[in-house]
Scaffold this motif. Structure first.
Motif, PDB file in Angstrom:
ATOM      1  N   LYS A 219     -25.570  34.296 -27.924  1.00  0.00           N
ATOM      2  CA  LYS A 219     -26.893  33.689 -28.113  1.00  0.00           C
ATOM      3  C   LYS A 219     -27.247  32.719 -26.989  1.00  0.00           C
ATOM      4  N   GLY A 220     -26.343  32.638 -25.999  1.00  0.00           N
ATOM      5  CA  GLY A 220     -26.648  31.821 -24.826  1.00  0.00           C
ATOM      6  C   GLY A 220     -26.157  30.390 -24.901  1.00  0.00           C
ATOM      7  N   ALA A 221     -25.291  30.045 -25.876  1.00  0.00           N
ATOM      8  CA  ALA A 221     -24.772  28.672 -25.974  1.00  0.00           C
ATOM      9  C   ALA A 221     -23.850  28.375 -24.798  1.00  0.00           C
ATOM     10  N   GLY A 222     -24.011  27.209 -24.192  1.00  0.00           N
ATOM     11  CA  GLY A 222     -23.167  26.810 -23.072  1.00  0.00           C
ATOM     12  C   GLY A 222     -21.813  26.312 -23.533  1.00  0.00           C
ATOM     13  N   ALA A 223     -20.911  26.104 -22.555  1.00  0.00           N
ATOM     14  CA  ALA A 223     -19.543  25.687 -22.877  1.00  0.00           C
ATOM     15  C   ALA A 223     -19.525  24.340 -23.597  1.00  0.00           C
ATOM     16  N   LEU A 224     -20.353  23.401 -23.128  1.00  0.00           N
ATOM     17  CA  LEU A 224     -20.362  22.070 -23.743  1.00  0.00           C
ATOM     18  C   LEU A 224     -20.826  22.137 -25.192  1.00  0.00           C
ATOM     19  N   ARG A 225     -21.872  22.933 -25.444  1.00  0.00           N
ATOM     20  CA  ARG A 225     -22.383  23.041 -26.804  1.00  0.00           C
ATOM     21  C   ARG A 225     -21.384  23.737 -27.723  1.00  0.00           C
ATOM     22  N   ILE A 226     -20.697  24.753 -27.194  1.00  0.00           N
ATOM     23  CA  ILE A 226     -19.691  25.465 -28.005  1.00  0.00           C
ATOM     24  C   ILE A 226     -18.566  24.527 -28.404  1.00  0.00           C
ATOM     25  N   VAL A 227     -18.090  23.733 -27.439  1.00  0.00           N
ATOM     26  CA  VAL A 227     -17.005  22.789 -27.739  1.00  0.00           C
ATOM     27  C   VAL A 227     -17.464  21.755 -28.750  1.00  0.00           C
ATOM     28  N   ARG A 228     -18.681  21.244 -28.540  1.00  0.00           N
ATOM     29  CA  ARG A 228     -19.182  20.174 -29.417  1.00  0.00           C
ATOM     30  C   ARG A 228     -19.461  20.667 -30.830  1.00  0.00           C
ATOM     31  N   ASP A 229     -20.108  21.832 -30.951  1.00  0.00           N
ATOM     32  CA  ASP A 229     -20.582  22.289 -32.262  1.00  0.00           C
ATOM     33  C   ASP A 229     -19.585  23.179 -33.004  1.00  0.00           C
TER      34      ASP A 229
END
Length: 317
Positions: A219-229
């Motif tokens: 869905k286009g989530a970046g690495a930072l967002r994946i780690v955070r969420d």
């Protein structure tokens, strides 16, 4: 929640009770007679016998243990054989230096562990993973006393940037306090931090392989967002478990660090007391370590329900 607290508290009390038996028994197996240590090597047998009677060392071990336990329950840690004063008065001034050392070392070890573990797992590049993991293994494998002596020679003796030993309370002298704390913190944290980074890396890699992570990437989530969420919270439970276990290693390492840096803490007091066969002081210090370890693990157990509400009483999800 109350059932969980009651169950864990009961287990903790049983652990402390079992520890009192082990501590008392193991000390009696150590070679050496405390009565000789108190009376002196040239004392006559009559003098040694009088000292043994004075401190109750001539009584059966079961009676000695019962008296110690009874005194503990009333808040009396006993009287030091060698210092001829209460054990509490010996321990009290050592608590603040040891707290500064252990708490600062714990924070730094967590920073090292999470920093290296995430740096190795998240980029998902074999070269970075191998380099960071190798560096973490190097930190974990280096003996604390050797690192301490090396840092003292470089930053204390040669460069004269930091204190080579002793404790200065940062509350009374912030600059001097920080200078006295940095090297002991580093020595205490590198081993535990290196070990912790391996668990952080393994937890993150396991979660990053999950289907929900692939869906988030699609869905286009970046690495930072994946780690955070998606990664951080799910990885916390196994990491917090390791943190609780690592705290015991931190307390053990603190004894070595205090000896290397002439730290006036609980560890140094215990080493001196063991050498002098000062049973009451050694028993009290060891029991304090056990109580701290039990309390930390109690808090770790309670933190599971806060990190992941699906974890209920009895550890089921």
């Amino acid at each position: 929640m109350l059932n969980l607290i009651g169950k864990r508290a009961g287990q903790g009390l049983l652990t402390i009770f079992a520890a009192t038996i082990l501590i008392f028994a193991i000390l009696r197996l150590i070679p050496g007679d405390p009565a000789v240590s108190v009376a002196g090597p040239d004392a006559s047998p009559a003098t040694i016998a009088a000292v043994r009677e004075q401190y109750g060392l001539d009584r059966p071990l079961v009676v000695q243990y019962g008296i110690w336990l009874q005194n503990l329950l009333s808040g009396d840690l006993g009287k030091s054989f060698t210092a001829q004063t209460s054990v509490f008065s010996l321990i009290e001034p050592t608590i603040v230096p040891t707290l500064w050392l252990v708490l600062g070392g714990a924070v730094l070890s967590v920073a090292i562990g999470f920093g290296l573990g995430i740096a190795a797992a998240v980029p998902r590049r074999r070269g970075i993973d191998a380099g960071v993991t190798g560096f973490a293994s190097l930190l974990y494998g280096m003996p604390g006393f050797w690192v301490g002596l090396l840092l003292i020679l470089v930053f204390g003796v040669s460069l004269k940037w930091l204190a080579v030993g002793g404790f200065i309370d940062p509350i009374h002298d912030p600059i001097g306090g920080v200078q006295s704390l940095i090297l002991p913190w580093i020595v205490l944290a590198i081993g535990v931090g290196g070990s912790l980074s391996k668990f952080v890396r393994a937890s993150y890699l396991e979660i990053l392989e999950g289907d929900h992570i692939r869906l988030a990437r699609s869905k286009g989530a970046g690495a930072l967002r994946i780690v955070r969420d998606h990664v951080f919270r799910n990885a916390l439970v196994p990491i917090v478990t390791v943190l609780g276990v690592s705290f015991a290693g931190l307390l053990g390492s603190a004894v070595v660090v205090e000896s290397v840096f002439s730290w006036p803490g609980l560890g140094s007091l215990m080493v001196r007391s063991v050498t002098a066969n000062d049973y009451p002081t050694v028993q009290a210090v060891l029991l304090i370590y056990v109580v701290v370890f039990v309390v930390v693990n109690f808090l770790v157990d309670l933190s599971y329900t806060l990190i992941d509400p699906r974890i209920r009483l009895g550890g089921s999800r």
